[in-house]
Structures are given as C-alpha cells and as structure tokens.
Write an enzyme that holds these catalytic residues in place. Structure first.
Site, mmCIF file in Angstrom:
data_model
loop_
_atom_site.group_PDB
_atom_site.id
_atom_site.type_symbol
_atom_site.label_atom_id
_atom_site.label_comp_id
_atom_site.label_asym_id
_atom_site.label_seq_id
_atom_site.Cartn_x
_atom_site.Cartn_y
_atom_site.Cartn_z
ATOM 1 N N TYR A 43 3.256 10.404 -11.402
ATOM 2 C CA TYR A 43 2.053 9.448 -10.621
ATOM 3 C C TYR A 43 1.643 8.619 -11.372
ATOM 4 O O TYR A 43 1.427 7.155 -11.387
ATOM 5 C CB TYR A 43 1.252 10.308 -9.746
ATOM 6 N N LYS B 121 1.980 4.450 -11.338
ATOM 7 C CA LYS B 121 0.532 3.427 -11.100
ATOM 8 C C LYS B 121 0.430 2.734 -12.367
ATOM 9 O O LYS B 121 -0.165 1.483 -12.291
ATOM 10 C CB LYS B 121 -0.477 4.369 -10.708
ATOM 11 N N ASN C 252 0.697 -1.298 0.022
ATOM 12 C CA ASN C 252 0.098 0.161 0.001
ATOM 13 C C ASN C 252 0.761 1.254 0.141
ATOM 14 O O ASN C 252 0.450 2.228 -0.418
ATOM 15 C CB ASN C 252 -0.706 -0.027 1.186
ATOM 16 N N ARG D 272 9.464 -9.203 -3.555
ATOM 17 C CA ARG D 272 10.575 -9.971 -3.750
ATOM 18 C C ARG D 272 10.984 -10.509 -2.588
ATOM 19 O O ARG D 272 11.359 -11.818 -2.335
ATOM 20 C CB ARG D 272 11.868 -9.285 -4.494
ATOM 21 N N VAL E 68 -10.280 8.882 -3.308
ATOM 22 C CA VAL E 68 -10.126 8.724 -1.863
ATOM 23 C C VAL E 68 -9.955 9.859 -0.903
ATOM 24 O O VAL E 68 -8.953 10.289 -1.055
ATOM 25 C CB VAL E 68 -9.380 7.441 -1.473
HETATM 26 N N1 LIG Z 1 -5.988 8.845 -1.916
HETATM 27 C C1 LIG Z 1 -6.409 8.490 -2.915
HETATM 28 O O1 LIG Z 1 -7.033 9.304 -3.721
HETATM 29 C C2 LIG Z 1 -5.757 7.225 -3.673
HETATM 30 C C3 LIG Z 1 -6.580 6.806 -4.800
HETATM 31 C C4 LIG Z 1 -5.797 5.799 -5.404
HETATM 32 C C5 LIG Z 1 -4.703 5.163 -5.089
HETATM 33 N N2 LIG Z 1 -4.214 5.471 -3.765
HETATM 34 C C6 LIG Z 1 -2.964 4.992 -3.351
HETATM 35 O O2 LIG Z 1 -3.236 4.353 -1.976
HETATM 36 C C7 LIG Z 1 -2.058 4.233 -1.190
HETATM 37 C C8 LIG Z 1 -2.359 4.958 -0.163
HETATM 38 O O3 LIG Z 1 -2.437 5.950 0.000
HETATM 39 P P1 LIG Z 1 -3.498 6.990 1.000
HETATM 40 O O4 LIG Z 1 -4.309 7.751 0.077
HETATM 41 O O5 LIG Z 1 -3.831 6.359 2.097
HETATM 42 O O6 LIG Z 1 -2.150 8.117 1.566
HETATM 43 P P2 LIG Z 1 -1.556 8.505 2.931
HETATM 44 O O7 LIG Z 1 -2.814 8.849 3.986
HETATM 45 O O8 LIG Z 1 -0.640 9.638 2.417
HETATM 46 O O9 LIG Z 1 -1.086 7.110 2.925
HETATM 47 C C9 LIG Z 1 0.242 6.788 2.491
HETATM 48 C C10 LIG Z 1 1.007 5.773 3.146
HETATM 49 O O10 LIG Z 1 2.408 5.439 2.593
HETATM 50 C C11 LIG Z 1 3.248 5.357 3.468
HETATM 51 N N3 LIG Z 1 4.700 5.688 2.814
HETATM 52 C C12 LIG Z 1 4.942 6.549 1.877
HETATM 53 N N4 LIG Z 1 6.285 6.758 1.663
HETATM 54 C C13 LIG Z 1 6.794 5.525 2.256
HETATM 55 C C14 LIG Z 1 7.896 4.908 2.158
HETATM 56 N N5 LIG Z 1 9.015 5.454 1.611
HETATM 57 N N6 LIG Z 1 8.048 3.813 3.021
HETATM 58 C C15 LIG Z 1 7.150 3.363 3.855
HETATM 59 N N7 LIG Z 1 5.827 4.055 3.681
HETATM 60 C C16 LIG Z 1 5.923 4.942 3.277
HETATM 61 C C17 LIG Z 1 2.957 6.370 4.569
HETATM 62 O O11 LIG Z 1 3.795 6.035 5.745
HETATM 63 P P3 LIG Z 1 4.962 7.112 6.333
HETATM 64 O O12 LIG Z 1 4.814 8.342 5.585
HETATM 65 O O13 LIG Z 1 4.738 6.882 7.732
HETATM 66 O O14 LIG Z 1 6.236 6.287 5.891
HETATM 67 C C18 LIG Z 1 1.682 6.429 4.518
HETATM 68 O O15 LIG Z 1 1.324 5.544 5.727
HETATM 69 C C19 LIG Z 1 -0.850 4.768 -2.297
HETATM 70 O O16 LIG Z 1 -0.453 3.760 -2.979
HETATM 71 C C20 LIG Z 1 -1.860 5.560 -3.211
HETATM 72 O O17 LIG Z 1 -1.003 5.736 -4.312
HETATM 73 C C21 LIG Z 1 -4.605 6.496 -3.046
#
Ligand SMILES: NC(=O)c1ccc[n+]([C@@H]2O[C@H](COP(=O)([O-])OP(=O)(O)OC[C@H]3O[C@@H](n4cnc5c(N)ncnc54)[C@H](OP(=O)(O)O)[C@@H]3O)[C@@H](O)[C@H]2O)c1
Length: 252
Positions: free
Chosen positions: A153, A157, A88, A122, A185
């Site tokens: 981005y 993806k 995630n 992996r 989201v």
């Molecule tokens: N929000 C949307 O509209 C949306 C839509 C489609 C897909 N997504 C995808 O859903 C996923 C979660 O996003 P979210 O919306 O929940 O955003 P979020 O609240 O910003 O959460 C992102 C998470 O990723 C972690 N992260 C970022 N860089 C990292 C790293 N280098 N190592 C480990 N953890 C890392 C952050 O934790 P730390 O900063 O504590 O490391 C945080 O827990 C992402 O892959 C995003 O692309 C989001």
C-alpha cells in the site's frame, strides 16, 4: 459558492467513501458527472440523490483494460468533453510486513492503485481540452511516509505521488494535475476492505481519534478544482489534529 455548472467530471470508485462524497460535492457545485465502480447498484442509488441532470453511471473495474476502455467510451459519448478526472478508486489489503506479504494482494494493490490510475488517465486525457482539463489523484499520507507493515500500500501510494509529479511536468501549461493526500479518514469502507471485515481491527484504527471524514476530503478536492484557470493546487496533505504520522497518533 463554488460554481462548476459548465464542467463535467469523472469520479472513479464513486460507490462509497471519499468517491461518493466527492460526487456529492461536485454535483452540488453544478458539475455533470460520470461515476464508475464495480458496484453499479450503489452508483445508481447515489445518482438518484444528486442535484442536476444528465449524470451517468457505468461499470468500471480499473484493473481491467477492457472495462476501462468501455467505461471511457460510454462516458465520453455521454458527456462530450471531460473537464475533471478524480482518480479515487483504490484499496489496501492487509497490514503485513514485506516478509509476510503475498503476490496476490500486492498485485491487486498495484493493479488498482497504480496501473488503474495510469490507465484511466491515459484513456481520459484525449477527451480533455488544454487549458481546461484537471486530473486529481487520491494519494495518501502512506505515499509520503514509509511505515512498517505498510507494504505494497505504501509502495503503491508512493508511486502515485511520483506519477502525479511526472504528469505535472508532462502536462504543464495544458492540464492541471493535483494530488490530495489524506491521513486517517473514517466513515469509509477502506478498513473493511483492508482487514477483510474484521470489525475489531477496524475499530482499533479509529479508536479515540476525531478522524477526517469523506466530506473533509471532498471539500479539498472541490477547492482544488474551483481555483482560477491560471492556478494549480499541486499537492494537498491533510491529517486529523491527533495524527502527526502513521504511528504518531494521540488517542483520547
Ligand atoms: N480511508 C482512508 O483513511 C484513506 C486515506 C488516504 C487515502 N485514501 C484513498 O482514498 C481512496 C478512496 O478510499 P475510501 O477511504 O473512500 O475507501 P472505500 O470506501 O473502500 O472506497 C473505495 C472505492 O474504490 C472503488 N474500487 C476499488 N477497487 C476498484 C476497482 N478495481 N475498480 C473500480 N473501483 C474500485 C470501490 O468501488 P467498488 O468496490 O464498487 O468497485 C470504492 O468505491 C483510495 O484511493 C484510498 O487509497 C483513503
């Protein structure tokens, strides 16, 4: 009631948003969890509120090979076998045209969203059992539609979707591979990170839309990981009623 009481799960990026909510959903279904992110204080707070015992947290930076290796070693030691990996952790930085993009942001998006996901896959695969293991990737609508100012981005993806399909073919008959690809989201930190704390730009994204919540996405992940052993949910695409594509949004 979905029952994951004999399953273990690793969730990357569990310190906020979709990852944290997925942890709650999996723990509520009885899974034993290993949670990773850079902000470990958040993980420790989260674990306190989760039902069940034996959950572990460990620091994880998916862009750093050593951090990933140390995380997986800790997790595998604590959990034994890994049944579910939710890839995630991810981020977007800026909304700029390719012309105006920069290497620094592009590199971090690729490192986190693509290389981090592949690296974790992996490293975790040797700890999964054939016929039992399940990898769930967090893709995005951005991986299915190229939109202007989507930049790296969209590129990252799109790569996640392609790699999910590669993995599905490589692991067929052994390990389940799914992708859950949401549109908009809200109630996550995604736009805080993307717009570097610019509240006005963040508010503009969600204005007048009944967006998906992290719980909606977690629900989809829970559905995918609780199907019978012979069944795989390959790809789930979910969007708000008001969103047809990135720039076809009907706002109230
Ligand atoms: N929000 C949307 O509209 C949306 C839509 C489609 C897909 N997504 C995808 O859903 C996923 C979660 O996003 P979210 O919306 O929940 O955003 P979020 O609240 O910003 O959460 C992102 C998470 O990723 C972690 N992260 C970022 N860089 C990292 C790293 N280098 N190592 C480990 N953890 C890392 C952050 O934790 P730390 O900063 O504590 O490391 C945080 O827990 C992402 O892959 C995003 O692309 C989001």
């Amino acid at each position: 009631m979905p029952d994951l009481s004999d399953r273990t799960a690793v969730v990357t990026g569990a310190s906020s948003g979709i990852g944290a909510e997925t942890a709650r959903a999996l723990a509520n279904a009885g899974a034993r969890l290993a949670l990773g992110a850079r902000r470990t204080d958040r993980l420790e707070e989260l674990v306190k509120e989760l039902p069940g015992e034996g959950h572990v947290t460990a620091p994880l930076d998916v862009t750093d090979e050593d951090s990933c290796a140390a995380f997986v070693e800790t997790v595998a030691g604590a959990l034994g076998r890994v049944d579910i990996l939710v890839n995630n952790a991810g981020l977007a930085l800026g909304r700029t045209s390719v012309e105006e993009s920069n290497d620094e942001d592009d590199r971090l998006m690729l490192e986190t969203n693509v290389l981090g996901l592949v690296r974790m896959t992996r490293l975790v695969l040797p700890h999964m059992e054939d016929g039992r293991g399940h990898i769930v990737n967090l893709g995005s609508w951005a991986g299915r539609e190229a939109y202007p100012q989507g930049g790296m981005y969209v590129g990252s993806k799109t790569a996640v979707l392609a790699l999910t399909r590669v993995l599905r073919r490589e692991l067929v008959g052994r390990i389940k591979v799914s992708t859950v690809d949401p549109g908009m989201v809200g109630d996550t930190e995604f736009s805080d990170v993307r717009f570097r704390g610019d509240q006005e730009r963040k508010d503009a994204v969600y204005r007048g839309v009944d967006y998906l919540t992290p719980a909606d996405v977690a629900d989809c992940i829970l559905f995918a990981v609780t199907r019978p052993d012979y069944m795989v949910v390959d790809e789930m695409v979910i969007k708000p009623l008001q969103q047809a594509s990135q720039d076809a949004i009907v706002r109230k």
